[in-house]
Design a protein around this motif. Structure first.
Motif, PDB file in Angstrom:
ATOM      1  N   MET A  58      -0.558 -10.825  -9.147  1.00  0.00           N
ATOM      2  CA  MET A  58      -1.022  -9.436  -9.198  1.00  0.00           C
ATOM      3  C   MET A  58      -0.938  -8.907 -10.626  1.00  0.00           C
ATOM      4  N   ASP A  59      -1.949  -8.200 -11.043  1.00  0.00           N
ATOM      5  CA  ASP A  59      -1.972  -7.623 -12.378  1.00  0.00           C
ATOM      6  C   ASP A  59      -1.381  -6.215 -12.309  1.00  0.00           C
ATOM      7  N   TYR A  60      -0.062  -6.134 -12.528  1.00  0.00           N
ATOM      8  CA  TYR A  60       0.614  -4.851 -12.393  1.00  0.00           C
ATOM      9  C   TYR A  60       0.231  -3.884 -13.504  1.00  0.00           C
ATOM     10  N   GLN A  61      -0.226  -4.394 -14.628  1.00  0.00           N
ATOM     11  CA  GLN A  61      -0.671  -3.511 -15.706  1.00  0.00           C
ATOM     12  C   GLN A  61      -1.925  -2.749 -15.277  1.00  0.00           C
ATOM     13  N   GLN A  62      -2.852  -3.457 -14.641  1.00  0.00           N
ATOM     14  CA  GLN A  62      -4.061  -2.801 -14.138  1.00  0.00           C
ATOM     15  C   GLN A  62      -3.727  -1.830 -13.007  1.00  0.00           C
ATOM     16  N   LEU A  63      -2.808  -2.243 -12.117  1.00  0.00           N
ATOM     17  CA  LEU A  63      -2.412  -1.367 -11.013  1.00  0.00           C
ATOM     18  C   LEU A  63      -1.713  -0.112 -11.525  1.00  0.00           C
ATOM     19  N   GLY A  64      -0.970  -0.269 -12.624  1.00  0.00           N
ATOM     20  CA  GLY A  64      -0.271   0.879 -13.197  1.00  0.00           C
ATOM     21  C   GLY A  64      -1.211   1.973 -13.638  1.00  0.00           C
ATOM     22  N   LYS A  65      -2.435   1.594 -14.015  1.00  0.00           N
ATOM     23  CA  LYS A  65      -3.435   2.591 -14.406  1.00  0.00           C
ATOM     24  C   LYS A  65      -3.866   3.446 -13.217  1.00  0.00           C
ATOM     25  N   LEU A  66      -3.606   2.947 -12.013  1.00  0.00           N
ATOM     26  CA  LEU A  66      -3.974   3.679 -10.793  1.00  0.00           C
ATOM     27  C   LEU A  66      -2.788   4.404 -10.176  1.00  0.00           C
ATOM     28  N   GLY A  67      -1.620   4.381 -10.861  1.00  0.00           N
ATOM     29  CA  GLY A  67      -0.461   5.077 -10.339  1.00  0.00           C
ATOM     30  C   GLY A  67       0.534   4.195  -9.603  1.00  0.00           C
ATOM     31  N   TRP A  68       0.358   2.867  -9.714  1.00  0.00           N
ATOM     32  CA  TRP A  68       1.290   1.930  -9.054  1.00  0.00           C
ATOM     33  C   TRP A  68       2.679   2.062  -9.667  1.00  0.00           C
ATOM     34  N   LYS A  69       3.710   2.060  -8.807  1.00  0.00           N
ATOM     35  CA  LYS A  69       5.092   2.143  -9.256  1.00  0.00           C
ATOM     36  C   LYS A  69       5.885   0.977  -8.684  1.00  0.00           C
ATOM     37  N   SER A  70       7.037   0.705  -9.284  1.00  0.00           N
ATOM     38  CA  SER A  70       7.867  -0.412  -8.843  1.00  0.00           C
ATOM     39  C   SER A  70       8.326  -0.240  -7.400  1.00  0.00           C
ATOM     40  N   CYS A  71       8.436   1.016  -6.942  1.00  0.00           N
ATOM     41  CA  CYS A  71       8.881   1.252  -5.560  1.00  0.00           C
ATOM     42  C   CYS A  71       7.886   0.674  -4.548  1.00  0.00           C
ATOM     43  N   PHE A  72       6.599   0.632  -4.907  1.00  0.00           N
ATOM     44  CA  PHE A  72       5.613   0.044  -4.007  1.00  0.00           C
ATOM     45  C   PHE A  72       5.742  -1.476  -3.999  1.00  0.00           C
ATOM     46  N   GLY A  73       5.950  -2.062  -5.182  1.00  0.00           N
ATOM     47  CA  GLY A  73       6.124  -3.509  -5.253  1.00  0.00           C
ATOM     48  C   GLY A  73       7.352  -3.973  -4.500  1.00  0.00           C
ATOM     49  N   GLY A  74       8.393  -3.140  -4.469  1.00  0.00           N
ATOM     50  CA  GLY A  74       9.612  -3.499  -3.756  1.00  0.00           C
ATOM     51  C   GLY A  74       9.452  -3.546  -2.255  1.00  0.00           C
ATOM     52  N   GLN A  75       8.342  -3.018  -1.747  1.00  0.00           N
ATOM     53  CA  GLN A  75       8.098  -3.018  -0.302  1.00  0.00           C
ATOM     54  C   GLN A  75       7.426  -4.312   0.167  1.00  0.00           C
ATOM     55  N   LEU A  76       6.938  -5.129  -0.770  1.00  0.00           N
ATOM     56  CA  LEU A  76       6.168  -6.313  -0.404  1.00  0.00           C
ATOM     57  C   LEU A  76       7.069  -7.516  -0.118  1.00  0.00           C
ATOM     58  N   THR A  77       6.736  -8.255   0.921  1.00  0.00           N
ATOM     59  CA  THR A  77       7.428  -9.502   1.209  1.00  0.00           C
ATOM     60  C   THR A  77       6.794 -10.619   0.364  1.00  0.00           C
ATOM     61  N   GLU A  78       7.476 -11.756   0.290  1.00  0.00           N
ATOM     62  CA  GLU A  78       6.928 -12.890  -0.462  1.00  0.00           C
ATOM     63  C   GLU A  78       5.597 -13.344   0.136  1.00  0.00           C
ATOM     64  N   GLU A  79       5.507 -13.328   1.457  1.00  0.00           N
ATOM     65  CA  GLU A  79       4.272 -13.737   2.122  1.00  0.00           C
ATOM     66  C   GLU A  79       3.130 -12.791   1.781  1.00  0.00           C
ATOM     67  N   GLU A  80       3.426 -11.480   1.768  1.00  0.00           N
ATOM     68  CA  GLU A  80       2.390 -10.503   1.441  1.00  0.00           C
ATOM     69  C   GLU A  80       1.922 -10.669  -0.006  1.00  0.00           C
ATOM     70  N   GLU A  81       2.834 -10.965  -0.914  1.00  0.00           N
ATOM     71  CA  GLU A  81       2.446 -11.167  -2.309  1.00  0.00           C
ATOM     72  C   GLU A  81       1.559 -12.393  -2.468  1.00  0.00           C
ATOM     73  N   ARG A  82       1.788 -13.413  -1.636  1.00  0.00           N
ATOM     74  CA  ARG A  82       0.986 -14.640  -1.723  1.00  0.00           C
ATOM     75  C   ARG A  82      -0.399 -14.466  -1.108  1.00  0.00           C
ATOM     76  N   ASN A  83      -0.446 -13.785   0.050  1.00  0.00           N
ATOM     77  CA  ASN A  83      -1.666 -13.788   0.859  1.00  0.00           C
ATOM     78  C   ASN A  83      -2.502 -12.507   0.790  1.00  0.00           C
ATOM     79  N   SER A  84      -2.043 -11.516   0.066  1.00  0.00           N
ATOM     80  CA  SER A  84      -2.785 -10.252   0.026  1.00  0.00           C
ATOM     81  C   SER A  84      -2.680  -9.619  -1.351  1.00  0.00           C
ATOM     82  N   PHE A  85      -3.463  -8.565  -1.566  1.00  0.00           N
ATOM     83  CA  PHE A  85      -3.414  -7.847  -2.843  1.00  0.00           C
ATOM     84  C   PHE A  85      -3.556  -6.347  -2.575  1.00  0.00           C
ATOM     85  N   PRO A  86      -2.907  -5.508  -3.411  1.00  0.00           N
ATOM     86  CA  PRO A  86      -2.933  -4.062  -3.183  1.00  0.00           C
ATOM     87  C   PRO A  86      -4.164  -3.384  -3.778  1.00  0.00           C
TER      88      PRO A  86
END
Length: 346
Positions: A1-29
């Motif tokens: 996941m490109d967190y730098q690009q997501l940060g431009k949309l208001g992404w915060k670390s608290c959202f990333g902390g909600q993701l499981t390892e499986e979700e990080e592998r198989n999906s994108f925000p």
């Protein structure tokens, strides 16, 4: 996941902390940028994705500003991430339904112009919604260049809530806009609310939101026509994002007890000093609120609006609760009927 690009949309670390390892592998925000009824515009930071609403069925009811997870291969909605905040109101009309305005907002710019649009009671409504939603309210008084003394409007607004920040601006003056830049910095999400003709679209463009359509107002009553017709996200020059919303002719409160109490905290405190616990503040002996009004410490308008908003939110909250209970019972009935039909087949 490109967190730098997501940060431009208001992404915060608290959202990333909600993701499981499986979700990080198989999906994108993605972030919901606009809702067109049958279609939803989502942003990844590097591309725009338009999806049919049916493809997001598993994400529940959506609001602009929501963060969703999409499957890497099918791009179907997997889930909606828990919201940090949600601004809502009772939907216009008689039906008991909540309308979602914006999600994951950090700061709410409550826009009101320095003309006939200026209304203290309406501002108190917006402040109650902001307090209930746990977002920072900033009152932005626009068209300050068109009034003789902008400070008169500002001082009135400052009295509405302890610690309230009020800015008076000419949205076309870059110097006036500087105090708002702090709230629009990278990683922050700002939402604009206010009535039609208050200058929200002009304000949004001055903050760097891009070319939005604007319309004039009627000179006789300072009222305007709707320019923004859908809620939508825009990237700002200061690095944050802005959610622009259509002008609201009606802002009915629902499930807003805490918000109303916070905005009118001095009345709540005075009520504790009344002689009788069930004092209605209608002339009973020992009424601390009546005494405060008599000596000029409390404005009659403010008390009347407090009582009006209290009654309104209680009525609407009860109606919404009854609607949810009816929907729950109806759901149980459908499940029971389906189960009985399946048993008869066997």
């Amino acid at each position: 996941m490109d967190y730098q690009q997501l940060g431009k949309l208001g992404w915060k670390s608290c959202f990333g902390g909600q993701l499981t390892e499986e979700e990080e592998r198989n999906s994108f925000p993605v972030r919901v940028a606009a809702h067109f009824g049958s279609r939803v515009l989502c942003l990844t930071g590097s591309e725009e994705i338009v999806l049919p609403i049916e493809q997001l069925h598993d994400c529940g009811e959506l609001a602009v500003g929501d963060w969703l997870l999409l499957d890497n291969e099918t791009r179907r909605g997997v889930s909606r991430l828990p919201r940090e905040s949600l601004i809502s109101r009772k939907a216009a009309g008689v039906k008991s339904k909540t309308q979602l305005i914006a999600a994951n907002v950090d700061t709410l710019f409550i826009v009101c112009s320095c003309n006939h649009d200026f209304n203290l009671s309406r501002l108190e409504r917006y402040l109650a919604v902001a307090s209930e939603s746990r977002v920072t309210p900033i009152v932005v008084l626009t068209k300050a260049d068109l009034c003789e003394d902008r400070d008169v409007f500002r001082q009135q607004a400052l009295q509405l809530q302890s610690g309230l920040i009020v800015e008076t601006v000419d949205a076309r003056d870059t110097g006036d806009m500087e105090p708002l830049a702090y709230w629009c910095r990278s990683g922050q999400t700002v939402a604009l609310v206010g009535s039609s003709g208050a200058g929200k679209s002009t304000l949004a463009m001055s903050l760097g939101a891009g070319p939005l359509l604007t319309q004039g107002i009627r000179e006789d009553d300072s009222k305007g026509r709707h320019t923004t017709t859908v809620r939508s996200i825009h990237c700002l020059s200061a690095g944050g994002v802005l959610i622009d919303t259509p002008g609201m002719r009606e802002l009915q409160l629902a499930d807003c007890e805490e918000g109303v109490a916070k905005v009118f905290d001095e009345i709540v405190a005075l009520a504790e000093e009344c002689q009788f616990r069930d004092c209605s503040h209608q002339g009973e002996p020992g009424c601390a609120i009546a005494a405060a009004i008599q000596c000029g410490e409390l404005d009659t308008r403010r008390l009347k609006n407090y009582q009006k908003l209290q009654a309104e939110q209680a009525r609407n909250a009860q109606s919404l609760h009854e609607r949810r209970e009816q929907d729950r019972k109806l759901g149980h009935f459908y499940k029971a009927t389906l189960s009985a039909n399946q048993k008869r087949k066997y």
